[in-house]
Motif scaffolding. Structure first.
Motif, PDB file in Angstrom:
ATOM      1  N   ASP A 172       0.829  -1.206   0.000  1.00 31.04           N
ATOM      2  CA  ASP A 172       0.000   0.000   0.000  1.00 31.04           C
ATOM      3  C   ASP A 172       0.865   1.259   0.000  1.00 31.04           C
ATOM      4  N   LYS A 222       1.004   4.192  -2.902  1.00 28.66           N
ATOM      5  CA  LYS A 222       0.809   5.592  -2.528  1.00 28.66           C
ATOM      6  C   LYS A 222       1.981   6.441  -2.999  1.00 28.66           C
ATOM      7  N   ARG A 268      -1.097  14.983   4.081  1.00 33.41           N
ATOM      8  CA  ARG A 268      -2.210  14.140   4.514  1.00 33.41           C
ATOM      9  C   ARG A 268      -3.353  15.080   4.827  1.00 33.41           C
ATOM     10  N   ASN A 298      -7.713  15.641   6.225  1.00 32.42           N
ATOM     11  CA  ASN A 298      -9.016  15.281   6.782  1.00 32.42           C
ATOM     12  C   ASN A 298     -10.001  16.323   6.310  1.00 32.42           C
ATOM     13  N   GLN A 346      -7.475  11.173   6.682  1.00 30.72           N
ATOM     14  CA  GLN A 346      -8.442  10.526   5.805  1.00 30.72           C
ATOM     15  C   GLN A 346      -7.767   9.981   4.558  1.00 30.72           C
ATOM     16  N   GLY A 347      -6.725  10.650   4.121  1.00 28.10           N
ATOM     17  CA  GLY A 347      -6.022  10.227   2.925  1.00 28.10           C
ATOM     18  C   GLY A 347      -4.807  11.102   2.706  1.00 28.10           C
ATOM     19  N   SER A 348      -4.201  10.976   1.553  1.00 27.87           N
ATOM     20  CA  SER A 348      -3.045  11.804   1.243  1.00 27.87           C
ATOM     21  C   SER A 348      -3.156  12.330  -0.180  1.00 27.87           C
ATOM     22  N   ASP A 369      -6.039  14.880  -4.418  1.00 28.29           N
ATOM     23  CA  ASP A 369      -6.046  13.623  -3.682  1.00 28.29           C
ATOM     24  C   ASP A 369      -5.424  12.536  -4.563  1.00 28.29           C
ATOM     25  N   LEU A 428      -6.271   9.606  -4.852  1.00 27.30           N
ATOM     26  CA  LEU A 428      -7.340   8.784  -5.419  1.00 27.30           C
ATOM     27  C   LEU A 428      -8.279   9.593  -6.313  1.00 27.30           C
TER      28      LEU A 428
END
Length: 164
Positions: free
Chosen positions: A28, A32, A54, A56, A71-73, A87, A89
Motif C-alpha cells: 500500500d 501511494k 495528509r 481530513n 483521511q487520505g493523502s 487527492d 485517489l
C-alpha cells in the motif's frame, strides 16, 4: 508432544498473519508513493509551492475519539493564485482561491499525533498536515514541515493582498 505441536501451529499461524499484514502495508505504501510521484512529475511548470500532504475533511480534529488522524493523502500546490489540492485517489480534489480562502493553524491536542492547518472556502474545510515520520518507505524527500508550509501559504496570501 501434542501440546508442543499445538503451540508451534499457533505460532506459525500468528507469524503468517503478521507477515500478511506487513506485506499489505508495504504494498500500500509503495502504491501511494508511486501515485504521489506521478502527480509531482506531472504538475505544471509555474508551480510556486508544492508538498505531499495528509488530509481530513470536516472537523475530525475536534472529536474526542478518532479512528485515525488522517483521511487520505495527496499533493497541495500553488499555481496562478490558486491553492490546488489533489487527492491521490482523485476523489477529494479541490481548488481554493488564494485571495478569498481562509488559512488558519489548528493545534491538535486531542490525539497528540500532529498539528495541522486548515483551508476553508464557501464550499469546504480541509485539514492538512505533513507526515514527517521516519518510515522505511518514505515519501517524497523534498517535503517541508507542516508549520513551514502553513507559513509559506500565509506569506503568499499576504503578498497577494499587498499587490492589490
Amino acid at each position: 508432544m501434542a501440546t508442543f505441536i499445538s503451540i508451534l501451529i499457533l505460532l506459525l499461524i500468528f507469524v503468517i498473519l503478521i507477515s500478511t499484514f506487513f506485506i499489505v502495508a508495504v504494498s500500500d505504501a509503495k502504491v501511494k508513493k508511486n501515485k504521489e510521484q506521478f502527480i509531482f512529475e506531472n504538475l505544471p511548470d509555474n508551480i510556486v509551492l508544492k508538498s505531499v500532504i495528509r488530509y481530513n475533511i470536516g472537523r475530525p480534529q475536534g472529536k474526542f475519539l478518532m479512528m485515525k488522524s488522517f483521511q487520505g493523502s495527496g499533493v497541495l500546490y500553488v499555481n496562478d493564485n490558486k491553492v490546488i489540492f489533489q487527492d491521490i485517489l482523485n476523489k477529494e480534489d479541490h481548488t481554493f482561491d488564494l485571495k478569498t480562502c481562509k488559512i488558519s493553524w489548528v493545534e491538535n491536542k486531542i490525539n497528540g499525533i500532529t498539528n495541522a492547518f486548515k483551508i476553508a472556502d464557501h464550499e469546504i474545510i480541509i485539514f492538512f498536515y505533513i507526515d514527517q515520520g521516519g518510515f522505511i518507505f518514505n515519501t517524497i524527500e523534498e517535503n517541508i514541515s507542516t508549520s513551514e508550509l502553513f507559513n509559506r501559504l500565509k506569506a503568499l496570501k499576504k503578498q497577494l493582498k499587498k499587490a492589490e
